[in-house]
Scaffold this motif. Structure first.
Motif, PDB file in Angstrom:
ATOM      1  N   THR A 225      -2.182   8.365   9.821  1.00  0.00           N
ATOM      2  CA  THR A 225      -2.417   9.689  10.396  1.00  0.00           C
ATOM      3  C   THR A 225      -1.107  10.206  10.977  1.00  0.00           C
ATOM      4  OG1 THR A 225      -4.675   9.032  10.968  1.00  0.00           O
ATOM      5  CG2 THR A 225      -3.810  11.029  11.995  1.00  0.00           C
ATOM      6  N   ILE A 226      -0.807  11.484  10.714  1.00  0.00           N
ATOM      7  CA  ILE A 226       0.387  12.111  11.272  1.00  0.00           C
ATOM      8  C   ILE A 226      -0.001  12.775  12.589  1.00  0.00           C
ATOM      9  CG2 ILE A 226       2.225  13.799  10.919  1.00  0.00           C
ATOM     10  CD1 ILE A 226       1.928  13.416   7.942  1.00  0.00           C
ATOM     11  N   LEU A 227       0.659  12.372  13.676  1.00  0.00           N
ATOM     12  CA  LEU A 227       0.350  12.885  15.002  1.00  0.00           C
ATOM     13  C   LEU A 227       1.449  13.841  15.470  1.00  0.00           C
ATOM     14  CD1 LEU A 227      -0.796   9.574  16.758  1.00  0.00           C
ATOM     15  CD2 LEU A 227      -2.220  11.269  15.584  1.00  0.00           C
ATOM     16  N   PRO A 228       1.116  14.784  16.326  1.00  0.00           N
ATOM     17  CA  PRO A 228       2.148  15.665  16.899  1.00  0.00           C
ATOM     18  C   PRO A 228       2.870  14.972  18.046  1.00  0.00           C
ATOM     19  CG  PRO A 228      -0.013  16.279  17.726  1.00  0.00           C
ATOM     20  CD  PRO A 228      -0.253  15.175  16.726  1.00  0.00           C
TER      21      PRO A 228
ATOM     22  N   CYS B   7      13.593  12.584  11.049  1.00  0.00           N
ATOM     23  CA  CYS B   7      12.337  13.318  11.093  1.00  0.00           C
ATOM     24  C   CYS B   7      11.634  13.095  12.436  1.00  0.00           C
ATOM     25  CB  CYS B   7      11.441  12.876   9.944  1.00  0.00           C
ATOM     26  SG  CYS B   7       9.922  13.812   9.810  1.00  0.00           S
ATOM     27  N   PRO B   8      11.099  14.138  13.071  1.00  0.00           N
ATOM     28  CA  PRO B   8      10.397  13.976  14.348  1.00  0.00           C
ATOM     29  C   PRO B   8       8.933  13.577  14.190  1.00  0.00           C
ATOM     30  CG  PRO B   8      10.563  16.297  13.806  1.00  0.00           C
ATOM     31  CD  PRO B   8      11.272  15.564  12.713  1.00  0.00           C
ATOM     32  N   ASN B   9       8.555  13.128  13.013  1.00  0.00           N
ATOM     33  CA  ASN B   9       7.152  12.783  12.801  1.00  0.00           C
ATOM     34  C   ASN B   9       6.765  11.537  13.596  1.00  0.00           C
ATOM     35  OD1 ASN B   9       6.776  14.918  11.097  1.00  0.00           O
ATOM     36  ND2 ASN B   9       6.951  13.728   9.213  1.00  0.00           N
ATOM     37  N   LEU B  10       5.493  11.481  13.908  1.00  0.00           N
ATOM     38  CA  LEU B  10       4.908  10.329  14.591  1.00  0.00           C
ATOM     39  C   LEU B  10       3.726   9.859  13.748  1.00  0.00           C
ATOM     40  CD1 LEU B  10       4.556   8.386  16.993  1.00  0.00           C
ATOM     41  CD2 LEU B  10       3.246  10.182  18.144  1.00  0.00           C
TER      42      LEU B  10
ATOM     43  N   ILE C 166       4.641   4.522  14.498  1.00  0.00           N
ATOM     44  CA  ILE C 166       5.992   4.586  13.942  1.00  0.00           C
ATOM     45  C   ILE C 166       6.624   5.890  14.415  1.00  0.00           C
ATOM     46  CG2 ILE C 166       7.385   4.656  11.846  1.00  0.00           C
ATOM     47  CD1 ILE C 166       5.208   3.040  10.470  1.00  0.00           C
ATOM     48  N   LEU C 167       7.783   5.763  15.050  1.00  0.00           N
ATOM     49  CA  LEU C 167       8.430   6.907  15.690  1.00  0.00           C
ATOM     50  C   LEU C 167       9.880   6.999  15.245  1.00  0.00           C
ATOM     51  CD1 LEU C 167       8.344   9.166  17.906  1.00  0.00           C
ATOM     52  CD2 LEU C 167       9.046   7.392  19.535  1.00  0.00           C
TER      53      LEU C 167
ATOM     54  N   TYR D 138       0.853  -1.188   0.000  1.00  0.00           N
ATOM     55  CA  TYR D 138       0.000   0.000   0.000  1.00  0.00           C
ATOM     56  C   TYR D 138       0.890   1.239   0.000  1.00  0.00           C
ATOM     57  CZ  TYR D 138      -3.735  -3.212   1.418  1.00  0.00           C
ATOM     58  OH  TYR D 138      -4.625  -4.255   1.476  1.00  0.00           O
ATOM     59  N   MET D 139       0.568   2.184  -0.867  1.00  0.00           N
ATOM     60  CA  MET D 139       1.230   3.487  -0.892  1.00  0.00           C
ATOM     61  C   MET D 139       0.274   4.514  -0.292  1.00  0.00           C
ATOM     62  SD  MET D 139       4.317   3.235  -2.088  1.00  0.00           S
ATOM     63  CE  MET D 139       4.663   4.949  -2.461  1.00  0.00           C
ATOM     64  N   LEU D 140       0.689   5.121   0.818  1.00  0.00           N
ATOM     65  CA  LEU D 140      -0.153   6.075   1.526  1.00  0.00           C
ATOM     66  C   LEU D 140       0.394   7.480   1.321  1.00  0.00           C
ATOM     67  CD1 LEU D 140      -0.597   4.062   4.848  1.00  0.00           C
ATOM     68  CD2 LEU D 140      -2.051   4.042   2.817  1.00  0.00           C
ATOM     69  N   PRO D 141      -0.464   8.461   1.064  1.00  0.00           N
ATOM     70  CA  PRO D 141       0.026   9.826   0.790  1.00  0.00           C
ATOM     71  C   PRO D 141       0.734  10.458   1.978  1.00  0.00           C
ATOM     72  CG  PRO D 141      -2.371   9.802   1.038  1.00  0.00           C
ATOM     73  CD  PRO D 141      -1.928   8.368   1.003  1.00  0.00           C
TER      74      PRO D 141
END
Length: 528
Positions: free
Chosen positions: A250-253, A230-233, A218-219, A195-198
């Motif tokens: 979903t991108i979380l803070p 990258c600090p993305n969660l 994923i952290l 699956y390719m997710l945007p």
């Protein structure tokens, strides 16, 4: 949190960055040594026996129906249960690097099948899947999600070698980020879907992933393309209805910029994040607590242990989760190129003594622990800078497992692990690749005597050149036992003898005797 130093009695050089630890019933097993296994432990799996602050390594064994498991470093690894609350589990191992720096795309299932006072027996099975099979990689993660009574595995991230069509002489073995695809693997039906997710734009490696029920968090991680942490969660949610699965992201803070961190579970909902790197030359000495409750994640900073000066000033560190809130940490010692056992090891306990007890771990954990050092971006960062030594004499005789025929099961010897001759020494528990063409099975050749039977090429003392010639040529081969018998049964061709003509004897020529009298004869006068 408490930090305790342990001394490695022997073979600490086997534990290098990229290793993995398996926890079966409280017993810790080491997997992923640097270098090919030796005959002292052909499986490459060791029991870590830690008593009185001393670490000893004891070889483990595989059952006869197991496949060959190469030592893989930086693989993706997690536990698989039949359901979220099951007590029985096995480990899934995917990808990783071999000692030859080749990347693996195979999937292995390893489980503990028997345990007694003499030895522990594992079973290793290679799983085949079809569909969108992920390419060979390392530095990625694998998790198991449970939804609507079903279970599936999720593979994400990692690095691989540059495709052959894009390679140049200068960068032949360079590595790149794998595409940020999410792979859903159904082991029940043996199929895989990508699956390719945007939301996932860049490839990640050496990140941390924690799975709970149908959700994966994923952290951190490192991106080679951007050279950033990258600090993305990310929050991946997998729904498994009767039809096609649904995967959303979903991108979380509240993420953390870190790579190669280690995660260990201290309770049903709490985890501890320790170790890793802020940048290529800066370790991360801060620890965090991760809490998962009601489909939410909370990351807070917690008190760190009192790091020793050696840990603070070392350039790299590595380690792995031991389970039940403990982490095994290692740092290279001084003059590591001259001393084989130059690594120093510590055990970090993240729980208090009153909390350190047996608990049921219902949450799947997978983190690329201790994997990346500051030079990990280079393709051959695993150069032979550490000595590899694991001879049989280096293990304590009193501590090693001894053979007992009562422990053996009644299993038929078929296939590649037969006894091909009286002097056959090929055994699944002691075999290591002998020819360059061998990988997980010994090379065999058919003897044409009688109805024919298979023999091991190594037992027949065949050189690799001769083995290749026999495999390419259309000729019959006879093993060492039947080669003389075959020669005796062959009727020698009838040879027509040639009749020899007798040789005529040579006649001596008569010489003329000249006169020796004082008076010269007529003939003498003629010659003069």
């Amino acid at each position: 949190m408490s930090l305790q130093m342990i001394s490695a009695v022997s073979n600490s050089s086997l534990l290098q960055p990229g290793f993995s630890l398996l926890n079966f019933d409280g017993h810790i097993f080491f997997f992923g040594q640097k270098g090919w296994p030796k005959r002292s432990c052909p499986t490459g799996v060791f029991l870590l026996d830690i008593k009185q602050n001393e670490l000893k390594m004891k070889p483990a064994f595989f059952s006869k129906d197991s496949c060959y498991l190469p030592p893989l470093r930086y693989p993706a690894l997690c536990t698989l249960r039949s359901n979220a609350k099951s007590d029985e589990y096995q480990y899934i191992i995917h990808g990783g690097k071999t000692p030859n720096n080749d990347l693996s795309d195979k999937i292995y299932f390893i489980s503990l099948v028997s345990k007694n006072s003499k030895k522990m027996m594992f079973q290793c099975i290679e799983k085949d899947v079809g569909g969108d099979v992920p390419e060979a990689r390392y530095g990625h993660t694998i998790n198991v999600v449970h939804s609507r009574g079903k279970s599936m595995s999720v593979i994400f991230g990692g690095r691989s070698y540059t495709p052959l069509a894009q390679r140049t002489t200068e960068k032949w073995n360079s590595v790149v980020d794998c595409l940020p695809s999410v792979f859903l693997v159904d082991f029940e039906f043996g199929c895989c879907t990508s699956y390719m997710l945007p939301e996932l734009q860049d490839g990640l490696s050496f990140h941390v992933s924690i799975a709970r029920d149908d959700t994966i968090y994923i952290l951190g991680g490192h991106s080679l393309q951007n050279n950033t942490r990258c600090p993305n969660l990310y929050k991946l949610k997998v729904d498994l209805p009767l039809g096609s699965p649904a995967v959303t992201c979903t991108i979380l803070p509240g993420g953390i910029s870190v790579s190669s961190a280690i995660v260990t579970q201290i309770s049903d909902t709490e985890f501890v994040l320790v170790g890793g790197y802020h940048s290529d030359n800066q370790k991360r000495l801060v620890c965090n607590t991760i809490v998962l409750e009601d489909s939410k994640i909370e990351i807070v900073e917690r008190e760190s242990p009192e790091w020793t000066p050696d840990i603070k000033h070392c350039r790299i560190w590595f380690g792995c989760d031991m389970g039940k809130g403990s982490v095994l940490l290692g740092i290279p010692g001084a003059n590591k190129q001259l001393i084989s056992d130059a690594n120093y090891f510590y055990i970090l306990r993240c729980k208090g003594e009153e909390e350190d007890k047996e608990e049921e771990l219902t949450t799947q954990i997978c983190s690329q622990t201790s994997s990346e050092d500051p030079g990990d971006s280079t393709p051959f960062e695993d150069s032979e800078e550490f000595c590899f030594s694991a001879e049989a004499s280096s293990f304590d005789i009193d501590d090693t497992d001894t053979y007992n025929e009562d422990d053996e099961e009644d299993e038929s010897e078929t296939g590649y692990w037969i006894t091909c001759c009286a002097s056959c020494n090929i055994d699944i528990n002691s075999w290591v690749p002998f020819y360059s063409t061998e990988l997980n099975k010994p090379a065999m050749i058919l003897c044409s005597s009688g109805t024919g039977h298979w023999v091991h090429a190594q037992c027949m003392d065949l050189s690799e050149t001769m083995l290749l010639r026999l495999s390419e040529a259309n000729v019959k081969y006879f093993c060492n036992k039947h080669v003389d018998l075959n020669k005796g049964l062959q009727t020698p061709p009838k040879v027509v003898r040639l009749k020899k003509q007798p040789m005529k004897p040579l006649r001596r020529k008569k010489t003329m005797k000249l006169a020796t009298s004082p008076k010269k004869s007529f003939l003498r006068r003629l010659f003069e």
